[in-house]
Write a protein that holds these residues in place. Structure first.
Motif, PDB file in Angstrom:
ATOM      1  N   SER A  47     -22.190  25.098  30.488  1.00 31.74           N
ATOM      2  CA  SER A  47     -22.127  24.840  28.907  1.00 31.74           C
ATOM      3  C   SER A  47     -22.035  23.252  28.901  1.00 31.74           C
ATOM      4  CB  SER A  47     -20.598  25.230  28.485  1.00 31.74           C
ATOM      5  OG  SER A  47     -19.788  24.618  29.035  1.00 31.74           O
ATOM      6  N   CYS A  48     -22.584  22.859  27.469  1.00 31.73           N
ATOM      7  CA  CYS A  48     -23.132  21.236  27.595  1.00 31.73           C
ATOM      8  C   CYS A  48     -22.653  20.930  26.163  1.00 31.73           C
ATOM      9  CB  CYS A  48     -24.123  21.035  28.060  1.00 31.73           C
ATOM     10  SG  CYS A  48     -25.551  21.542  27.213  1.00 31.73           S
ATOM     11  N   ALA A  49     -22.837  19.712  25.881  1.00 32.73           N
ATOM     12  CA  ALA A  49     -22.820  19.238  24.268  1.00 32.73           C
ATOM     13  C   ALA A  49     -23.983  19.611  23.836  1.00 32.73           C
ATOM     14  CB  ALA A  49     -22.686  17.634  24.685  1.00 32.73           C
ATOM     15  N   GLU A  50     -23.848  19.597  22.266  1.00 32.25           N
ATOM     16  CA  GLU A  50     -24.622  20.057  21.485  1.00 32.25           C
ATOM     17  C   GLU A  50     -26.352  19.454  21.520  1.00 32.25           C
ATOM     18  OE1 GLU A  50     -24.187  21.423  17.637  1.00 32.25           O
ATOM     19  OE2 GLU A  50     -22.069  22.063  17.763  1.00 32.25           O
ATOM     20  N   ASP A  51     -26.194  18.016  22.014  1.00 32.89           N
ATOM     21  CA  ASP A  51     -27.436  17.261  21.962  1.00 32.89           C
ATOM     22  C   ASP A  51     -27.934  17.133  23.523  1.00 32.89           C
ATOM     23  OD1 ASP A  51     -25.217  15.792  23.054  1.00 32.89           O
ATOM     24  OD2 ASP A  51     -25.867  14.013  22.170  1.00 32.89           O
ATOM     25  N   ARG A  52     -27.329  18.095  24.230  1.00 31.84           N
ATOM     26  CA  ARG A  52     -27.562  18.094  25.768  1.00 31.84           C
ATOM     27  C   ARG A  52     -28.444  19.339  25.978  1.00 31.84           C
ATOM     28  NH1 ARG A  52     -25.243  13.910  28.885  1.00 31.84           N
ATOM     29  NH2 ARG A  52     -27.016  14.606  30.105  1.00 31.84           N
ATOM     30  N   ILE A  53     -28.638  20.123  24.959  1.00 34.60           N
ATOM     31  CA  ILE A  53     -29.375  21.347  25.348  1.00 34.60           C
ATOM     32  C   ILE A  53     -30.836  21.227  26.046  1.00 34.60           C
ATOM     33  CG2 ILE A  53     -30.326  23.594  24.601  1.00 34.60           C
ATOM     34  CD1 ILE A  53     -27.595  24.040  25.139  1.00 34.60           C
ATOM     35  N   THR A  72     -24.171  25.659  24.268  1.00 38.84           N
ATOM     36  CA  THR A  72     -23.115  24.461  23.855  1.00 38.84           C
ATOM     37  C   THR A  72     -21.648  24.794  24.282  1.00 38.84           C
ATOM     38  OG1 THR A  72     -22.824  24.965  21.581  1.00 38.84           O
ATOM     39  CG2 THR A  72     -24.555  23.629  22.326  1.00 38.84           C
ATOM     40  N   GLU A  73     -20.620  23.931  24.287  1.00 39.43           N
ATOM     41  CA  GLU A  73     -19.485  24.246  24.444  1.00 39.43           C
ATOM     42  C   GLU A  73     -18.851  25.287  23.220  1.00 39.43           C
ATOM     43  OE1 GLU A  73     -17.832  20.590  25.070  1.00 39.43           O
ATOM     44  OE2 GLU A  73     -18.712  20.458  27.167  1.00 39.43           O
ATOM     45  N   ASP A  75     -20.754  27.166  21.436  1.00 40.36           N
ATOM     46  CA  ASP A  75     -21.555  28.202  21.573  1.00 40.36           C
ATOM     47  C   ASP A  75     -20.749  29.163  22.382  1.00 40.36           C
ATOM     48  OD1 ASP A  75     -23.556  27.785  19.893  1.00 40.36           O
ATOM     49  OD2 ASP A  75     -24.680  27.234  21.770  1.00 40.36           O
TER      50      ASP A  75
END
Length: 462
Positions: A47-53, A72-73, A75
């Motif tokens: 999982s990652c931040a929304e702007d890092r997908i 995302t986290e 999600d």
């Protein structure tokens, strides 16, 4: 031959040696993908931040392309931990009291399914077949249809489908049920699950039933059938035979010191009936004091979904319960329950199954339960152990010669343990042969070929 696209929440990608994680489902699907040429897409587990997908992580192994996507986290919290595992899972396992519905989590569940559809779109060929797996991805076909995908799409539900009065209690049941009608072929573990699904459609007035397997909704039709999943039977037989000569096997026999082994293997989950099982084993020991110091229960229970509060609480409860029984009944040289809170490799499990006199497979509700089938496959045909099986597991529909019990009936289960441990050899052999015939007739490869054959031949029914 059409290319096969498999989509599941997680993907068993090969490791650096090119070996995929062991397991019958993974083996069967990889065989099907390899034969056709195929793609397997799912969540990477990261999982990652929304702007890092980032873009899909692509890996090719043989004839198979693996496509992994991060989430995302938010999600993970809403789609996976939230709606999938705190609404759909408990409701499908008849635990309305544990379902925690929230609109935010519901929105996240549908949002992530739209996201999966968007990741698939650039990869789709005209003749590709889709096989979507399990409750995490129920809306995926509807999302693909909205984006113009006309390919054949199949879906298999690995968990139970509940009766209408249970399912329709879910606030968003219309959307979930309607989403399933976007598939061409729907697969359930048992006839009972398919009939529950059909009853839900009828209660909602959603389409018409044309015959036992075919349904119509508007201008299109879809098929719904039971496809009970199997194991890789022959391979598991060989695995168990080889395990009998391993160091672990010998150490376990030495530690038992002539005592009979009773085994339970379950992921830590409230649907598995572990606390009721321990109560039944304790009742058996109290009612049969001559059996004390002569048997031991090995309960292997890997941790599961520790981030969900219900599972964290259950982990403490089961450990405390096993400790209480051991403290009350154990002696300095005998522990009634050996409780292991981690997973074991399949070869080790196969060896433990083979040496066990009795397996306790007593879920309160289960789609199939492959532990039951693995235990049967692992047995020595000259002196097989006994399978004590919940009648609420899907496996009970095939393994009719198991000792079937109601896991809610603690005293009845305790009596069944006593009967099983004293069962004559001839009866044990007869029961085992019947169940083994069922396993050989429907292994995991048959399951896979049957479903994909129906999907490949699927045509609209007039």
């Amino acid at each position: 031959m059409s290319r096969l696209i498999v989509v599941s929440n997680r993907v068993p990608i090969p490791d650096k040696t090119g070996t995929a994680p062991a397991g019958g489902l993974a083996v069967a699907l990889q065989s099907a993908l390899e034969a056709r040429g195929g793609l397997w897409l799912g969540w990477s587990g990261q999982s990652c931040a929304e702007d890092r997908i980032g873009p899909l992580q692509m890996l090719r192994d043989g004839n198979i392309d693996y496509a992994l996507t991060d989430l995302t986290e938010r999600d993970v919290e809403e789609y996976y931990q939230g709606f999938a595992n705190r609404v759909l899972w408990p409701i499908c396992h008849y635990r309305l009291d544990l379902a925690e519905y929230g609109r935010r989590e519901m929105a996240g569940y549908f949002r992530v399914n739209r996201f999966f559809a968007s990741r698939l779109l650039p990869l789709i060929g005209e003749n590709d077949l889709f096989w979507i797996h399990d409750y995490h991805l129920i809306p995926l076909a509807a999302e693909l249809r909205r984006q113009g995908v006309k390919n054949r799409i199949g879906f298999f539900l690995h968990i139970p489908w509940p009766a209408p009065d249970v399912f329709l209690a879910m606030p968003v049941h219309e959307e979930i049920l309607s989403s399933l009608t976007a598939y061409d072929v729907l697969g359930f573990q048992t006839e009972h699950d398919r009939e529950n699904f059909a009853a839900c459609l009828a209660r909602q007035g959603l389409g018409n039933r044309l015959d036992k397997a075919h349904f119509a909704l508007g201008s299109r039709t879809f098929t719904a059938r039971p496809y009970p999943i199997g194991i890789e039977t022959n391979e598991f037989v060989t695995l168990a035979q080889r395990a009998a000569g391993t160091t672990l096997h010998k150490r376990m026999l030495d530690s038992l010191d002539g005592k009979g082994l009773i085994i339970g293997v379950d992921r830590l989950d409230y649907s598995k009936g572990i606390t009721q099982r321990i109560d039944a084993f304790e009742t058996f020991l109290k009612r049969n004091p001559d059996s004390q110091r002569k048997v031991a229960l090995l309960q292997i229970t890997p941790k599961s979904r520790s981030e969900v509060p219900e599972y964290e609480a259950m982990q403490r409860a089961v450990a405390e319960q096993a400790g209480r029984v051991n403290g009350a009944l154990g002696t300095v040289d005998w522990v009634p329950i050996r409780y292991i809170n981690r997973s074991l490799r399949r070869p080790a499990l196969a060896g433990l199954y083979r040496m066990a006199k009795l397996a306790l497979v007593t879920p309160l509700r289960d789609g199939m339960n492959l532990v039951a089938k693995e235990f049967v496959a692992a047995q020595n045909e000259a002196d097989p152990g006994v399978l004590l099986l919940s009648r609420f597991a899907g496996a009970a529909h095939e393994l009719k010669d198991a000792v079937l019990v109601n896991p809610y009936d603690v005293e009845g289960t305790a009596d069944a343990i006593a009967r099983s441990l004293t069962m004559p050899l001839e009866e044990r052999r007869d029961r085992w042969k019947s169940m083994m015939n069922a396993l050989r007739a429907n292994d995991v490869f048959t399951w896979c070929d049957t479903f994909l054959g129906d999907l490949s031949r699927y045509e609209q029914v007039e």
